[in-house]
Motif scaffolding. Structure first.
Motif, PDB file in Angstrom:
ATOM      1  N   UNK A 156      27.583 -15.763   5.559  1.00 59.20           N
ATOM      2  CA  UNK A 156      26.274 -16.417   5.668  1.00 59.20           C
ATOM      3  C   UNK A 156      25.243 -15.441   6.228  1.00 59.20           C
ATOM      4  N   UNK A 157      25.630 -14.666   7.264  1.00 56.60           N
ATOM      5  CA  UNK A 157      24.714 -13.686   7.850  1.00 56.60           C
ATOM      6  C   UNK A 157      24.370 -12.605   6.833  1.00 56.60           C
ATOM      7  N   UNK A 158      25.390 -12.154   6.085  1.00 54.29           N
ATOM      8  CA  UNK A 158      25.143 -11.124   5.068  1.00 54.29           C
ATOM      9  C   UNK A 158      24.205 -11.654   3.995  1.00 54.29           C
ATOM     10  N   UNK A 159      24.404 -12.920   3.588  1.00 51.95           N
ATOM     11  CA  UNK A 159      23.514 -13.515   2.586  1.00 51.95           C
ATOM     12  C   UNK A 159      22.089 -13.605   3.137  1.00 51.95           C
ATOM     13  N   UNK A 160      21.987 -14.060   4.410  1.00 53.70           N
ATOM     14  CA  UNK A 160      20.660 -14.180   5.024  1.00 53.70           C
ATOM     15  C   UNK A 160      20.011 -12.803   5.154  1.00 53.70           C
ATOM     16  N   UNK A 161      20.803 -11.811   5.586  1.00 52.44           N
ATOM     17  CA  UNK A 161      20.266 -10.457   5.711  1.00 52.44           C
ATOM     18  C   UNK A 161      19.844  -9.908   4.352  1.00 52.44           C
ATOM     19  N   UNK A 162      20.654 -10.158   3.341  1.00 54.90           N
ATOM     20  CA  UNK A 162      20.312  -9.687   1.993  1.00 54.90           C
ATOM     21  C   UNK A 162      19.052 -10.375   1.496  1.00 54.90           C
ATOM     22  N   UNK A 163      18.938 -11.678   1.740  1.00 57.41           N
ATOM     23  CA  UNK A 163      17.742 -12.420   1.324  1.00 57.41           C
ATOM     24  C   UNK A 163      16.516 -11.883   2.063  1.00 57.41           C
ATOM     25  N   UNK A 164      16.659 -11.654   3.371  1.00 57.62           N
ATOM     26  CA  UNK A 164      15.539 -11.120   4.151  1.00 57.62           C
ATOM     27  C   UNK A 164      15.180  -9.716   3.674  1.00 57.62           C
ATOM     28  N   UNK A 165      16.184  -8.895   3.381  1.00 61.54           N
ATOM     29  CA  UNK A 165      15.924  -7.537   2.893  1.00 61.54           C
ATOM     30  C   UNK A 165      15.218  -7.592   1.546  1.00 61.54           C
ATOM     31  N   UNK A 166      15.678  -8.463   0.680  1.00 65.62           N
ATOM     32  CA  UNK A 166      15.022  -8.604  -0.630  1.00 65.62           C
ATOM     33  C   UNK A 166      13.586  -9.061  -0.439  1.00 65.62           C
ATOM     34  N   UNK A 167      13.379 -10.033   0.460  1.00 67.89           N
ATOM     35  CA  UNK A 167      12.013 -10.525   0.705  1.00 67.89           C
ATOM     36  C   UNK A 167      11.142  -9.411   1.278  1.00 67.89           C
ATOM     37  N   UNK A 168      11.674  -8.619   2.225  1.00 65.54           N
ATOM     38  CA  UNK A 168      10.894  -7.510   2.793  1.00 65.54           C
ATOM     39  C   UNK A 168      10.574  -6.472   1.731  1.00 65.54           C
ATOM     40  N   UNK A 169      11.561  -6.141   0.927  1.00 67.88           N
ATOM     41  CA  UNK A 169      11.319  -5.140  -0.122  1.00 67.88           C
ATOM     42  C   UNK A 169      10.331  -5.671  -1.153  1.00 67.88           C
ATOM     43  N   UNK A 170      10.432  -6.962  -1.465  1.00 67.41           N
ATOM     44  CA  UNK A 170       9.488  -7.561  -2.416  1.00 67.41           C
ATOM     45  C   UNK A 170       8.082  -7.513  -1.837  1.00 67.41           C
ATOM     46  N   UNK A 171       7.985  -7.865  -0.537  1.00 70.43           N
ATOM     47  CA  UNK A 171       6.666  -7.832   0.108  1.00 70.43           C
ATOM     48  C   UNK A 171       6.149  -6.396   0.164  1.00 70.43           C
ATOM     49  N   UNK A 172       7.013  -5.440   0.475  1.00 66.64           N
ATOM     50  CA  UNK A 172       6.584  -4.039   0.521  1.00 66.64           C
ATOM     51  C   UNK A 172       6.137  -3.584  -0.863  1.00 66.64           C
ATOM     52  N   UNK A 173       6.879  -4.015  -1.890  1.00 66.49           N
ATOM     53  CA  UNK A 173       6.493  -3.646  -3.257  1.00 66.49           C
ATOM     54  C   UNK A 173       5.153  -4.278  -3.614  1.00 66.49           C
ATOM     55  N   UNK A 174       4.987  -5.554  -3.219  1.00 66.54           N
ATOM     56  CA  UNK A 174       3.706  -6.219  -3.501  1.00 66.54           C
ATOM     57  C   UNK A 174       2.575  -5.528  -2.747  1.00 66.54           C
ATOM     58  N   UNK A 175       2.864  -5.130  -1.486  1.00 61.61           N
ATOM     59  CA  UNK A 175       1.833  -4.418  -0.718  1.00 61.61           C
ATOM     60  C   UNK A 175       1.520  -3.067  -1.355  1.00 61.61           C
ATOM     61  N   UNK A 176       2.538  -2.367  -1.834  1.00 57.65           N
ATOM     62  CA  UNK A 176       2.295  -1.091  -2.515  1.00 57.65           C
ATOM     63  C   UNK A 176       1.480  -1.302  -3.784  1.00 57.65           C
ATOM     64  N   UNK A 177       1.867  -2.374  -4.522  1.00 58.38           N
ATOM     65  CA  UNK A 177       1.113  -2.678  -5.755  1.00 58.38           C
ATOM     66  C   UNK A 177      -0.333  -3.004  -5.400  1.00 58.38           C
ATOM     67  N   UNK A 178      -0.512  -3.838  -4.348  1.00 58.47           N
ATOM     68  CA  UNK A 178      -1.878  -4.196  -3.937  1.00 58.47           C
ATOM     69  C   UNK A 178      -2.635  -2.952  -3.483  1.00 58.47           C
ATOM     70  N   UNK A 179      -1.934  -2.078  -2.715  1.00 56.41           N
ATOM     71  CA  UNK A 179      -2.589  -0.842  -2.259  1.00 56.41           C
ATOM     72  C   UNK A 179      -2.927   0.041  -3.442  1.00 56.41           C
ATOM     73  N   UNK A 180      -2.002   0.126  -4.409  1.00 55.64           N
ATOM     74  CA  UNK A 180      -2.274   0.937  -5.600  1.00 55.64           C
ATOM     75  C   UNK A 180      -3.437   0.350  -6.392  1.00 55.64           C
ATOM     76  N   UNK A 181      -3.446  -1.001  -6.497  1.00 60.49           N
ATOM     77  CA  UNK A 181      -4.563  -1.653  -7.200  1.00 60.49           C
ATOM     78  C   UNK A 181      -5.871  -1.381  -6.472  1.00 60.49           C
ATOM     79  N   UNK A 182      -5.832  -1.524  -5.120  1.00 63.59           N
ATOM     80  CA  UNK A 182      -7.052  -1.276  -4.336  1.00 63.59           C
ATOM     81  C   UNK A 182      -7.477   0.179  -4.476  1.00 63.59           C
ATOM     82  N   UNK A 183      -6.495   1.090  -4.432  1.00 69.29           N
ATOM     83  CA  UNK A 183      -6.794   2.513  -4.578  1.00 69.29           C
ATOM     84  C   UNK A 183      -7.364   2.793  -5.964  1.00 69.29           C
ATOM     85  N   UNK A 184      -6.721   2.178  -6.988  1.00 67.61           N
ATOM     86  CA  UNK A 184      -7.217   2.370  -8.357  1.00 67.61           C
ATOM     87  C   UNK A 184      -8.613   1.780  -8.499  1.00 67.61           C
ATOM     88  N   UNK A 185      -8.822   0.607  -7.911  1.00 70.09           N
ATOM     89  CA  UNK A 185     -10.141  -0.028  -7.972  1.00 70.09           C
ATOM     90  C   UNK A 185     -11.179   0.827  -7.257  1.00 70.09           C
TER      91      UNK A 185
END
Length: 176
Positions: A105-134
């Motif tokens: 259960x902890x591993x699943x929760x950690x994996x879910x949290x890691x996926x969520x953090x990486x997704x958020x980091x990717x979204x932030x990078x995409x947003x930063x790239x979009x802002x930079x491109x804009x």
């Protein structure tokens, strides 16, 4: 058969001594022997020997009974220890299963949290790239607009037009 006994008996006479036949003498000898045995105390010795043997056998039986009781006691003790060990093994298995489930259960929760953090980091990078491109597009557009305005101004305005604009700006500042 009686004829045969009669035939044999007619010709043979039994030997006797002092008028007693062999059977009587054997009986007398046996009585004398038994009398000597009784007089010498042999029956008491045999009885004592038998009593001693009975006592030894009784002692061996009591020791055997004690050993049997000890063996039963040890058996019960080891059966109890075996039951305790089986119970402890079951408890350990249950704890291990619970720990494994908790770890999963902890591993699943950690994996879910890691996926969520990486997704958020990717979204932030995409947003930063979009802002930079804009920003780059805006900068390029502003530069292009500035360059185009400078060219238009350079083409359409001369020194007299510049003087009029400067005078107009000064007048606007003086009013303000």
């Amino acid at each position: 058969m009686t004829d045969l006994t009669l035939i044999l008996a007619e010709g043979a006479t039994e030997p006797t001594a002092f008028g007693l036949n062999a059977t009587v003498w054997v009986s007398i000898a046996m009585l004398v022997f038994l009398g000597i045995l009784v007089w010498k105390g042999v029956p008491g010795a045999i009885g004592a020997m038998l009593d001693k043997r009975i006592a030894e056998i009784s002692k061996q039986l009591s020791e055997a009974e004690q050993l049997r009781l000890d063996a039963e006691s040890l058996k019960a003790e080891y059966e109890a220890k075996l039951a305790d060990a089986a119970k402890e093994a079951d408890e350990m298995r249950a704890r291990a299963d619970a720990e494994a489930e908790a770890l999963i259960a902890k591993a699943k929760a950690d994996a879910t949290a890691l996926i969520a953090r990486r997704k958020q980091m990717a979204e932030e990078r995409i947003a930063a790239a979009e802002a930079n491109a804009l920003s780059e597009v805006r900068t390029a557009a502003a530069k292009a607009a500035t360059d185009a305005a400078a060219k238009l101004i350079a083409d359409k305005h001369d020194a007299a037009a510049d003087k009029a604009l400067v005078d107009q700006a000064i007048a606007g500042v003086a009013k303000g």
